[in-house]
Scaffold this motif. Structure first.
Motif, short mmCIF file in Angstrom:
data_model
loop_
_atom_site.label_atom_id
_atom_site.label_comp_id
_atom_site.label_asym_id
_atom_site.label_seq_id
_atom_site.Cartn_x
_atom_site.Cartn_y
_atom_site.Cartn_z
N ALA A 12 0.84 -1.20 0.00
CA ALA A 12 0.00 0.00 0.00
C ALA A 12 0.87 1.24 0.00
CB ALA A 12 -0.92 0.00 1.23
N ASP A 13 0.30 2.36 -0.43
CA ASP A 13 0.97 3.65 -0.35
C ASP A 13 0.71 4.23 1.04
OD1 ASP A 13 1.85 3.58 -3.02
OD2 ASP A 13 -0.08 4.33 -3.73
N VAL A 14 1.69 4.11 1.92
CA VAL A 14 1.50 4.55 3.31
C VAL A 14 2.51 5.61 3.76
CG1 VAL A 14 0.33 2.45 4.06
CG2 VAL A 14 2.83 2.56 4.13
N ALA A 15 3.41 6.02 2.86
CA ALA A 15 4.41 7.04 3.20
C ALA A 15 3.83 8.43 3.00
CB ALA A 15 5.66 6.86 2.34
N VAL A 16 4.45 9.42 3.64
CA VAL A 16 3.97 10.79 3.50
C VAL A 16 4.21 11.32 2.09
CG1 VAL A 16 4.24 11.38 5.94
CG2 VAL A 16 6.17 11.70 4.39
N GLY A 17 5.15 10.74 1.36
CA GLY A 17 5.34 11.11 -0.04
C GLY A 17 6.28 12.27 -0.28
N ASP A 18 7.01 12.71 0.76
CA ASP A 18 7.94 13.82 0.56
C ASP A 18 9.39 13.36 0.54
OD1 ASP A 18 8.37 13.14 3.19
OD2 ASP A 18 7.93 15.14 4.02
N GLY A 19 9.60 12.06 0.45
CA GLY A 19 10.96 11.53 0.39
C GLY A 19 11.54 11.16 1.72
N THR A 20 10.88 11.52 2.81
CA THR A 20 11.36 11.16 4.13
C THR A 20 10.72 9.84 4.56
OG1 THR A 20 9.59 12.41 5.24
CG2 THR A 20 11.66 13.58 4.78
N PRO A 21 11.43 9.04 5.36
CA PRO A 21 10.91 7.72 5.76
C PRO A 21 9.89 7.83 6.89
CG PRO A 21 13.07 8.05 6.72
CD PRO A 21 12.81 9.26 5.85
N ARG A 22 8.77 8.47 6.60
CA ARG A 22 7.72 8.65 7.62
C ARG A 22 6.39 8.16 7.07
NH1 ARG A 22 6.42 13.85 8.58
NH2 ARG A 22 7.34 14.52 6.58
N HIS A 23 5.64 7.48 7.92
CA HIS A 23 4.31 7.03 7.53
C HIS A 23 3.31 8.17 7.63
CE1 HIS A 23 6.07 3.02 8.41
NE2 HIS A 23 5.21 2.60 7.50
N ASP A 24 2.38 8.19 6.69
CA ASP A 24 1.28 9.14 6.74
C ASP A 24 0.16 8.49 7.56
OD1 ASP A 24 -1.51 9.99 5.59
OD2 ASP A 24 -0.13 11.59 5.04
N PRO A 25 -0.25 9.09 8.69
CA PRO A 25 -1.24 8.45 9.56
C PRO A 25 -2.54 8.10 8.86
CG PRO A 25 -0.18 10.27 10.73
CD PRO A 25 0.27 10.34 9.30
N GLU A 26 -3.03 8.99 7.99
CA GLU A 26 -4.31 8.72 7.33
C GLU A 26 -4.18 7.59 6.30
OE1 GLU A 26 -5.98 12.29 5.79
OE2 GLU A 26 -6.35 13.16 7.78
N ARG A 27 -3.08 7.58 5.55
CA ARG A 27 -2.87 6.50 4.59
C ARG A 27 -2.67 5.17 5.31
NH1 ARG A 27 1.39 9.06 0.13
NH2 ARG A 27 -0.06 10.57 -0.80
N LEU A 28 -1.93 5.22 6.41
CA LEU A 28 -1.68 4.00 7.17
C LEU A 28 -2.98 3.49 7.79
CD1 LEU A 28 0.58 2.08 7.95
CD2 LEU A 28 1.02 3.50 9.97
N ALA A 29 -3.79 4.41 8.32
CA ALA A 29 -5.08 4.01 8.88
C ALA A 29 -5.96 3.37 7.82
CB ALA A 29 -5.78 5.22 9.50
N ALA A 30 -5.96 3.92 6.61
CA ALA A 30 -6.75 3.34 5.52
C ALA A 30 -6.27 1.94 5.18
CB ALA A 30 -6.69 4.25 4.29
N ALA A 31 -4.95 1.74 5.19
CA ALA A 31 -4.40 0.40 4.92
C ALA A 31 -4.80 -0.57 6.03
CB ALA A 31 -2.89 0.47 4.78
#
Length: 300
Positions: free
Chosen positions: A273-292
């Motif tokens: 799944a696409d769960v990263a924040v998308g800015d190149g940093t190794p951080r999960h995006d809480p909303e994307r992760l919650a959706a996954a």
């Protein structure tokens, strides 16, 4: 943690318990641990803040909990939330009850529990530190020291080697429908849960479906050179009897074919799944992760 809190907000889950390592030996937590002989409160505080509610009251108290003192005196570097937690431990004489009180203050959407009732140290066998002998292993002790080693961590153990697990934590695992391991510092935050005997036995025996959430990349000083497959392999090395339902991994990572082969060996399915924040940093995006998470739970 904040991603799981969002699942409580949208009623995907109705009860949430975070079980947190108590091995921190640095910063404010390490100072309080050494001075008062208490559990290091920092990781517990961070989990409580991540579970706080979204209204102004809850958010304000979460910010207060995270406040760190400046200045040049003895209070410099101490965290207000750490002091509050230690104060409640002294007042109430019960680790779990005190954390529940802080959770109520924050409007936390769940409970935070220590994995064990005594402070512990992480001891690692590390290779690559002896000049001219890359296979030689040396022992490094302490969460901070292990997390920042220049070598390659081969294995870890806890001191004491069988710390008393928090009974509420064991019960939460046994009663759970889903258990999520990770993301987080692999050797110093995730794997220690498998090193406490009662917790490991509960994880092996539980009827809950276990989801391993992989990090978005290597962590310098702890998992240098690790891809998705290596993260899963080292977890299985420390707990070969663990039954994993799903491995959740970000779609941007390399080595997904190898991960699928490792997952297949232990009977786990891979959710990409696409769960990263998308800015190149190794951080999960809480909303994307919650959706996954919601998709995994929905698929059962």
């Amino acid at each position: 943690m904040s991603a799981l809190r969002l699942l409580v907000d949208d009623l995907t889950v109705d009860q949430l318990t975070a079980i947190v390592t108590v091995a921190d030996n640095g910063g404010s937590s390490g100072r309080l641990r050494r001075e008062f002989g208490v559990l290091p409160p920092g990781d517990l505080r961070m989990a409580l803040a991540a579970l706080c509610g979204a209204d102004r009251w809850d958010d304000t108290w979460a910010q207060v909990l995270q406040h760190r003192f400046a200045g040049e005196g003895e209070m410099r570097g101490h965290n207000l939330g750490n002091l509050l937690i230690v104060g409640l431990w002294e007042q109430l004489g019960d680790h779990v009850e005190a954390l529940d009180w802080v959770g109520r203050l924050l409007g936390a959407k769940g409970r935070v529990l220590p994995m064990a009732l005594v402070p512990m140290d992480i001891v690692a066998e590390v290779s690559g530190l002896v000049p001219g002998d890359s296979a030689a292993r040396v022992e490094i002790s302490g969460q901070v020291e292990v997390a920042t080693t220049d070598g390659r961590i081969e294995s870890i153990q806890l001191v004491p080697d069988n710390p008393p697990a928090a009974p509420d934590a064991v019960k939460a695992i046994c009663d759970a429908e889903w258990v999520f391991l990770g993301p987080g510092s692999w050797f110093t935050s995730v794997l220690p849960h498998l090193m406490v005997r009662a917790l490991r036995e509960a994880l092996v025996a539980t009827t809950a479906k276990i989801v391993v959430v992989l990090n978005l990349g290597e962590q310098p000083g702890e998992t240098t050179g690790f891809g998705p497959a290596e993260h899963l392999e080292v977890l299985l090395e420390h707990a070969p009897d663990l039954r994993i339902h799903t491995v959740l991994v970000d779609s941007s990572l390399d080595g997904l074919d190898e991960l699928s082969r490792v997952a297949e060996k232990c009977g786990a399915q891979v959710e990409v799944a696409d769960v990263a924040v998308g800015d190149g940093t190794p951080r999960h995006d809480p909303e994307r992760l919650a959706a996954a998470y919601a998709r995994v739970i929905g698929a059962g």
